[in-house]
Design a protein around this motif. Structure first.
Motif, PDB file in Angstrom:
ATOM      1  N   LEU A  51       0.828  -1.214   0.000  1.00  0.00           N
ATOM      2  CA  LEU A  51       0.000   0.000   0.000  1.00  0.00           C
ATOM      3  C   LEU A  51       0.860   1.261   0.000  1.00  0.00           C
ATOM      4  O   LEU A  51       0.543   2.241  -0.688  1.00  0.00           O
ATOM      5  N   ARG A  52       1.936   1.265   0.772  1.00  0.00           N
ATOM      6  CA  ARG A  52       2.815   2.435   0.819  1.00  0.00           C
ATOM      7  C   ARG A  52       3.485   2.656  -0.529  1.00  0.00           C
ATOM      8  O   ARG A  52       3.601   3.788  -0.991  1.00  0.00           O
ATOM      9  N   TYR A  75       6.087  17.026  -0.975  1.00  0.00           N
ATOM     10  CA  TYR A  75       4.662  16.711  -1.089  1.00  0.00           C
ATOM     11  C   TYR A  75       4.314  15.435  -0.331  1.00  0.00           C
ATOM     12  O   TYR A  75       3.220  15.315   0.218  1.00  0.00           O
ATOM     13  N   LEU A  76       5.233  14.493  -0.267  1.00  0.00           N
ATOM     14  CA  LEU A  76       4.993  13.270   0.506  1.00  0.00           C
ATOM     15  C   LEU A  76       4.968  13.587   2.004  1.00  0.00           C
ATOM     16  O   LEU A  76       4.125  13.094   2.750  1.00  0.00           O
ATOM     17  N   PHE A  77       5.896  14.433   2.438  1.00  0.00           N
ATOM     18  CA  PHE A  77       5.936  14.863   3.833  1.00  0.00           C
ATOM     19  C   PHE A  77       4.621  15.522   4.232  1.00  0.00           C
ATOM     20  O   PHE A  77       4.018  15.186   5.263  1.00  0.00           O
ATOM     21  N   TYR A  78       4.149  16.478   3.433  1.00  0.00           N
ATOM     22  CA  TYR A  78       2.919  17.187   3.789  1.00  0.00           C
ATOM     23  C   TYR A  78       1.699  16.280   3.709  1.00  0.00           C
ATOM     24  O   TYR A  78       0.770  16.407   4.517  1.00  0.00           O
ATOM     25  N   SER A 107      12.602   3.815   4.925  1.00  0.00           N
ATOM     26  CA  SER A 107      11.793   2.769   4.295  1.00  0.00           C
ATOM     27  C   SER A 107      11.277   3.221   2.932  1.00  0.00           C
ATOM     28  O   SER A 107      11.331   2.480   1.943  1.00  0.00           O
ATOM     29  N   ASP A 108      10.778   4.473   2.858  1.00  0.00           N
ATOM     30  CA  ASP A 108      10.297   5.022   1.588  1.00  0.00           C
ATOM     31  C   ASP A 108      11.418   5.107   0.558  1.00  0.00           C
ATOM     32  O   ASP A 108      11.196   4.906  -0.643  1.00  0.00           O
TER      33      ASP A 108
END
Length: 429
Positions: free
Chosen positions: A16-17, A60-63, A415-416
């Motif tokens: 999912l991630r 954008y991933l952080f936010y 991990s990302d």
């Protein structure tokens, strides 16, 4: 059958991630930014350098992640702070201000917007953990460095609240800094103001100063030259180049160097270099509450960046401006010959990291406190008052909670980063 179900239990979160990452990168880099596959490859190669570079290039991933987590330490949506929007270790640096003083401050404003101060604080705290991890420092050292940043941030806000310091006039120079920052500032004093000009230009056979072409500085097309000249009618332009290879998140956006005639300085050089950079909507704006008052004042994205810099810097670059060219929005600033970051080689021991993050905490507080009613009519209150109100007497809880958040998110970034490497290999190789 049981084996497959257990495998699914083990792998579902990762699957999912990974799907989420793929969706977000396609939405922002592919659709909103409109980057070509070649531009995306260039950006992603830079991001693959390290988890810290990945973090820098994926705001954008952080936010997307952090705006879904409530906190008792968020300020009210009705009382937002003007945030820098992309606060991390490499967005602080030295430069020369309008009065000629060499100062240390935040030096990137592309993601400036209004929202809770906590987003700047959390993003900066995560970046400290990632940066120190990259230098081989352990978790305890990372946490201590974040604590120094946070405690210094709150202490400086309190100094503004008590009128012990004025955010409008406070600057950070060799006289009130320590450690690596002080050393960088002192070293820059010896640099000639012609340093940048001499490095990237030369005198040609026609006795004209022009850009020196290399891998990062290349000629523009005749059409681009004509368009930029038309957009900047108040300057005597000597040469124009397109600049490649800068930044991480901004890869794919056009960036030009413009050699113009200026006033004669003490070294007898009268040329200076302007940077004209394409800018898009601030990433935080996609995730934070829509602020109509802010957008009425800063509808042009170049105006937003220029406004953020003016709000946060006491003495701003006199060449700050914004233009629209061929339907794209740009901002303009002088390319400082004194621009320099604190680099890993400048840190000699862990105390150097602590004193540096402490100063960065003071700078973050100064930027938040200055960019409010002190500067802009869109604010009717002092940001330091609102921030200190939500922290209240729980500064230790605030600090411990932020450190926990930062250290936990650091592991998510790692991990990302592994998932990102797989995605790039499959999609772009």
């Amino acid at each position: 059958m049981e084996y497959n179900l257990l495998e699914r239990v083990k792998d579902t979160r990762t699957i999912l991630r990974r799907t989420l990452l793929e969706t977000i990168f396609e939405e922002f880099d592919g659709q909103l930014m409109g980057l070509t596959d070649e531009q995306r490859i260039e950006k992603y190669r830079t991001m693959l350098d390290s988890p810290f570079r990945f973090f820098r290039g994926s705001a954008y991933l952080f936010y997307f992640d952090v705006t879904k987590s409530p906190s008792i330490f968020h300020t009210s949506d009705a009382m937002p702070t003007w945030i820098q929007g992309d606060m991390h270790m490499d967005n602080f640096g030295a430069f020369q201000n309008e009065k000629g003083a060499i100062v240390f401050d935040i030096n990137d404003f592309d993601e400036g917007y209004v929202g809770s101060y906590l987003y700047d604080v959390i993003r900066m705290s995560i970046s400290i953990a990632l940066y120190l991890e990259e230098q081989g420092l352990d978790n305890d050292t990372q946490e201590t460095a974040i604590h120094h940043f946070l405690q210094s941030y709150v202490d400086q806000l309190k100094r503004f609240q008590r009128k012990q310091d004025d955010p409008l006039t406070l600057t950070f120079t060799k006289d009130n800094t320590k450690g690596p920052i002080k050393k960088v500032l002192k070293k820059l004093e010896k640099r000639q103001s012609s340093h940048l000009i001499e490095n990237i230009t030369y005198i040609n056979d026609e006795e004209q100063r022009v850009f020196l072409w290399n891998e990062e500085v290349q000629p523009v097309t005749p059409e681009e030259y004509a368009a930029i000249s038309t957009a900047l009618p108040n300057y005597k332009i000597k040469d124009i180049a397109i600049k490649y290879g800068s930044g991480t998140a901004s890869i794919g956006l056009k960036r030009y160097y413009i050699l113009v005639e200026g006033e004669l300085n003490a070294q007898g050089v009268n040329d200076l270099v302007l940077e004209m950079k394409e800018v898009r909507t601030a990433i935080p704006a996609y995730f934070l509450p829509y602020n109509e008052t802010f957008w009425e004042a800063y509808e042009h994205q170049g105006a937003r960046v220029v406004g953020t810099q003016k709000a946060m810097h006491h003495l701003e670059d006199p060449h700050l401006a914004y233009v629209t060219m061929d339907g794209q929005e740009y901002y303009i600033r002088e390319r400082s010959p004194y621009k320099k970051k604190v680099k890993p080689k400048n840190y000699k021991d862990v105390e150097d990291y602590f004193v540096t993050t402490s100063t960065m905490g003071q700078i973050a507080a100064k930027n938040h406190a200055r960019a409010d009613i002190d500067y802009s009519q869109i604010f009717t209150y002092h940001s330091e008052e609102e921030i200190l109100k939500v922290i209240g007497k729980e500064r230790n809880v605030f600090a411990e909670g932020t450190v926990l958040h930062a250290m936990s998110y650091k592991e998510i970034v790692y991990s990302d980063f592994e998932l990102f490497k797989e995605l790039v290999k499959e999609r772009f190789n």
